[in-house]
Design a protein around this motif. Structure first.
Motif, PDB file in Angstrom:
ATOM      1  N   SER A 159       8.892   9.696   9.508  1.00  0.00           N
ATOM      2  CA  SER A 159       7.751   9.937  10.380  1.00  0.00           C
ATOM      3  C   SER A 159       6.513   9.217   9.873  1.00  0.00           C
ATOM      4  O   SER A 159       5.751   8.639  10.659  1.00  0.00           O
ATOM      5  N   ALA A 160       6.309   9.203   8.551  1.00  0.00           N
ATOM      6  CA  ALA A 160       5.149   8.522   7.977  1.00  0.00           C
ATOM      7  C   ALA A 160       5.234   7.013   8.179  1.00  0.00           C
ATOM      8  O   ALA A 160       4.207   6.327   8.244  1.00  0.00           O
ATOM      9  N   ALA A 161       6.459   6.483   8.256  1.00  0.00           N
ATOM     10  CA  ALA A 161       6.632   5.039   8.445  1.00  0.00           C
ATOM     11  C   ALA A 161       6.583   4.623   9.902  1.00  0.00           C
ATOM     12  O   ALA A 161       6.563   3.428  10.196  1.00  0.00           O
ATOM     13  N   SER A 208       0.830  -1.205   0.000  1.00  0.00           N
ATOM     14  CA  SER A 208       0.000   0.000   0.000  1.00  0.00           C
ATOM     15  C   SER A 208       0.866   1.257   0.000  1.00  0.00           C
ATOM     16  O   SER A 208       1.946   1.302   0.602  1.00  0.00           O
ATOM     17  N   LEU A 209       0.379   2.276  -0.688  1.00  0.00           N
ATOM     18  CA  LEU A 209       1.048   3.571  -0.737  1.00  0.00           C
ATOM     19  C   LEU A 209       0.703   4.348   0.528  1.00  0.00           C
ATOM     20  O   LEU A 209      -0.466   4.575   0.830  1.00  0.00           O
ATOM     21  N   ARG A 210       1.717   4.766   1.275  1.00  0.00           N
ATOM     22  CA  ARG A 210       1.480   5.416   2.564  1.00  0.00           C
ATOM     23  C   ARG A 210       1.708   6.925   2.528  1.00  0.00           C
ATOM     24  O   ARG A 210       1.030   7.670   3.234  1.00  0.00           O
ATOM     25  N   PHE A 211       2.679   7.388   1.734  1.00  0.00           N
ATOM     26  CA  PHE A 211       3.029   8.806   1.789  1.00  0.00           C
ATOM     27  C   PHE A 211       3.708   9.203   0.486  1.00  0.00           C
ATOM     28  O   PHE A 211       4.466   8.419  -0.095  1.00  0.00           O
ATOM     29  N   GLN A 268      15.082  16.944   5.081  1.00  0.00           N
ATOM     30  CA  GLN A 268      13.689  17.169   5.475  1.00  0.00           C
ATOM     31  C   GLN A 268      12.771  16.126   4.848  1.00  0.00           C
ATOM     32  O   GLN A 268      11.836  15.639   5.506  1.00  0.00           O
ATOM     33  N   ILE A 269      13.031  15.766   3.602  1.00  0.00           N
ATOM     34  CA  ILE A 269      12.222  14.749   2.935  1.00  0.00           C
ATOM     35  C   ILE A 269      12.373  13.408   3.650  1.00  0.00           C
ATOM     36  O   ILE A 269      11.390  12.695   3.879  1.00  0.00           O
ATOM     37  N   ARG A 270      13.597  13.046   4.021  1.00  0.00           N
ATOM     38  CA  ARG A 270      13.826  11.803   4.773  1.00  0.00           C
ATOM     39  C   ARG A 270      13.096  11.834   6.115  1.00  0.00           C
ATOM     40  O   ARG A 270      12.511  10.837   6.539  1.00  0.00           O
ATOM     41  N   LYS A 271      13.142  12.961   6.767  1.00  0.00           N
ATOM     42  CA  LYS A 271      12.477  13.098   8.068  1.00  0.00           C
ATOM     43  C   LYS A 271      10.980  12.875   7.922  1.00  0.00           C
ATOM     44  O   LYS A 271      10.348  12.176   8.742  1.00  0.00           O
ATOM     45  N   ASN A 272      10.389  13.448   6.875  1.00  0.00           N
ATOM     46  CA  ASN A 272       8.950  13.290   6.649  1.00  0.00           C
ATOM     47  C   ASN A 272       8.597  11.834   6.353  1.00  0.00           C
ATOM     48  O   ASN A 272       7.588  11.322   6.855  1.00  0.00           O
ATOM     49  N   ALA A 285       4.876   3.716  13.014  1.00  0.00           N
ATOM     50  CA  ALA A 285       3.520   3.279  13.353  1.00  0.00           C
ATOM     51  C   ALA A 285       2.996   3.963  14.606  1.00  0.00           C
ATOM     52  O   ALA A 285       1.781   4.143  14.761  1.00  0.00           O
ATOM     53  N   SER A 286       3.881   4.357  15.511  1.00  0.00           N
ATOM     54  CA  SER A 286       3.439   4.957  16.771  1.00  0.00           C
ATOM     55  C   SER A 286       3.119   6.439  16.635  1.00  0.00           C
ATOM     56  O   SER A 286       2.484   7.020  17.513  1.00  0.00           O
ATOM     57  N   ALA A 287       3.568   7.054  15.529  1.00  0.00           N
ATOM     58  CA  ALA A 287       3.320   8.484  15.351  1.00  0.00           C
ATOM     59  C   ALA A 287       1.952   8.696  14.717  1.00  0.00           C
ATOM     60  O   ALA A 287       1.523   7.908  13.869  1.00  0.00           O
ATOM     61  N   PRO A 288       1.255   9.749  15.114  1.00  0.00           N
ATOM     62  CA  PRO A 288      -0.040  10.027  14.476  1.00  0.00           C
ATOM     63  C   PRO A 288       0.160  10.381  13.012  1.00  0.00           C
ATOM     64  O   PRO A 288       0.998  11.218  12.684  1.00  0.00           O
ATOM     65  N   GLN A 289      -0.566   9.713  12.139  1.00  0.00           N
ATOM     66  CA  GLN A 289      -0.385   9.903  10.701  1.00  0.00           C
ATOM     67  C   GLN A 289      -1.539  10.735  10.153  1.00  0.00           C
ATOM     68  O   GLN A 289      -2.674  10.292  10.121  1.00  0.00           O
ATOM     69  N   HIS A 290      -1.226  11.939   9.775  1.00  0.00           N
ATOM     70  CA  HIS A 290      -2.241  12.823   9.226  1.00  0.00           C
ATOM     71  C   HIS A 290      -1.982  13.109   7.745  1.00  0.00           C
ATOM     72  O   HIS A 290      -2.866  12.988   6.910  1.00  0.00           O
ATOM     73  N   LEU A 291      -0.762  13.500   7.439  1.00  0.00           N
ATOM     74  CA  LEU A 291      -0.442  13.868   6.064  1.00  0.00           C
ATOM     75  C   LEU A 291      -0.299  12.639   5.179  1.00  0.00           C
ATOM     76  O   LEU A 291       0.297  11.643   5.567  1.00  0.00           O
ATOM     77  N   LYS A 292      -0.847  12.722   3.973  1.00  0.00           N
ATOM     78  CA  LYS A 292      -0.665  11.693   2.962  1.00  0.00           C
ATOM     79  C   LYS A 292       0.192  12.203   1.812  1.00  0.00           C
ATOM     80  O   LYS A 292       0.863  11.434   1.129  1.00  0.00           O
ATOM     81  N   LEU A 293       0.147  13.524   1.603  1.00  0.00           N
ATOM     82  CA  LEU A 293       0.884  14.108   0.488  1.00  0.00           C
ATOM     83  C   LEU A 293       1.469  15.438   0.927  1.00  0.00           C
ATOM     84  O   LEU A 293       0.784  16.241   1.576  1.00  0.00           O
ATOM     85  N   LEU A 294       2.729  15.657   0.594  1.00  0.00           N
ATOM     86  CA  LEU A 294       3.401  16.918   0.877  1.00  0.00           C
ATOM     87  C   LEU A 294       4.019  17.414  -0.416  1.00  0.00           C
ATOM     88  O   LEU A 294       4.746  16.677  -1.085  1.00  0.00           O
TER      89      LEU A 294
END
Length: 389
Positions: free
Chosen positions: A233-235, A24-27, A226-230, A237-246
């Motif tokens: 963060s998207a990967a 699945s595509l996550r981010f 910054q791209i790596r950091k984003n 699992a414990s972090a709240p995932q809100h953004l799908k596209l930046l």
């Protein structure tokens, strides 16, 4: 026979292990260049000055996320968002307008430290550029094109046309040609081809030719960090995932800086609306992988980009490991020139020693002053010193 066979097949399917979770595509991260625009400036003898362009210099021609603080990038961001997210249901505030307002975030141009390249001030980068100017490749390129550059200077009225500034001439002529303006007689197809080649060399000068990896740490590596950091963060699992596209709405130099840092640059200027795409997938084994694509031609699918040392579908951990060398750990410190760092440390040491010496002198003077200011006390005189009667 058909019924027992069907029964056996059904039992086999029932006993089979459940299908693995689909990939699945996550981010997604997008970095694109703004759309078609007018020239940034005209050369002194250009027959088409700013009055020729109704919208002025450096503006988009048809349309008036993070973006750099330029009209053309802000407008490109709004146009892309309008196409990606037409209003639906309650989002429709006017049935005659198929558009909804979406915020675009930016910072003042003077404070931009992520998308405008080359990043400055950075003394070490300037030192590397001076070293690049002394490289055999740069010197030979200058020598080979000296007469041509002098011709361009004479025709345009620009006092000094160099390998680093000639892109301005090409850019202006390209915009005028794109908008069906008649170019001066000296601008032949061969001249345009040669200007384009020198303009492409100018991009390589900015981010490569000499010490490309260190330049990457000081330039494109900042954005890649910054791209790596984003993605990390998207990967998580414990972090709240809100953004799908930046999305980042920026410039051709932004794309070149990033692609030179990744070592996937094709040596040519990114056309208008070109887009570098990062896709983060969660694989069927629950691990993550990164795929990169570059879209630089309308009407064609983006073509895949492969990070050197990895497959096109690159495991996230490998992607992070392979890009670690081009990520600055302390950009401000790495931007300092080595001699300046040593000088700074020496100055600090001298300042500390001077301060200590000054305090000791003050202390010594204080002690001396206190001794001298004390009143004289009684003094004993021995009997031997007295006169006899």
């Amino acid at each position: 026979m058909a019924a027992p066979l069907a029964l056996l097949l059904g039992i086999s399917l029932a006993l089979a292990p459940p299908l693995a979770q689909a990939r699945s595509l996550r981010f997604v991260t997008l970095l694109y260049r703004h759309g078609d625009r007018s020239p940034v400036r005209a050369y002194p003898r250009d027959p088409y000055q700013e009055s020729t362009w109704p919208q002025g210099f450096g503006q988009l021609t048809q349309i008036f996320i993070r973006s750099t603080d330029y009209d053309r990038t802000l407008m490109s961001a709004e146009a892309n968002l309008a196409g990606l997210y037409p209003p639906q249901g309650q989002q429709v505030f006017n049935p005659n307008i198929s558009w909804q307002p979406i915020p675009v975030h930016t910072v003042p141009d003077s404070a931009e430290r992520l998308l405008k390249f080359p990043l400055s001030p950075c003394p070490r980068y300037e030192q590397l550029q001076n070293e690049t100017r002394q490289s055999a490749e740069y010197i030979n390129k200058t020598r080979q094109n000296l007469e041509f550059l002098e011709m361009v200077a004479n025709q345009t009225g620009i006092r000094d046309v160099s390998l680093e500034s000639v892109w301005n001439v090409y850019d202006t002529l390209f915009c005028e040609q794109t908008h069906k303006l008649l170019l001066p007689p000296w601008v032949t197809p061969d001249v345009m081809t040669r200007l384009k080649q020198l303009k492409d060399f100018g991009f390589e000068f900015l981010f490569g030719i000499h010490q490309q990896m260190e330049k990457a740490r000081l330039q494109g590596g900042v954005l890649l960090a910054q791209i790596r950091k984003n993605m990390t963060s998207a990967a998580n699992a414990s972090a709240p995932q809100h953004l799908k596209l930046l999305a980042y709405s920026a410039h051709d130099t932004t794309l070149v800086a990033l692609q030179m840092a990744l070592n996937v640059y094709n040596g040519r200027q990114a056309p208008y609306a070109s887009c570098h795409i990062f896709e983060l997938y969660q694989d069927d084994d629950s691990n993550f992988s990164v795929e990169m694509f570059f879209h630089n031609e309308s009407g064609r699918e983006p073509f895949p980009l492969t990070l050197p040392g990895c497959d096109q579908r690159c495991p996230l951990l490998d992607f992070l490991r392979l890009t670690d060398p081009i990520i600055p750990q302390d950009w401000v410190r790495e931007c300092q020139v080595a001699s300046n760092v040593q000088d700074t440390e020496l100055i600090v040491a001298l300042a500390v020693c001077g301060s200590i010496l000054f305090l000791l002198i003050i202390l010594l003077l204080t002690v001396v002053f206190r001794i001298q200011s004390q009143p004289p006390g009684y003094r004993h005189v021995s009997n031997e010193g007295e006169e006899q009667p």
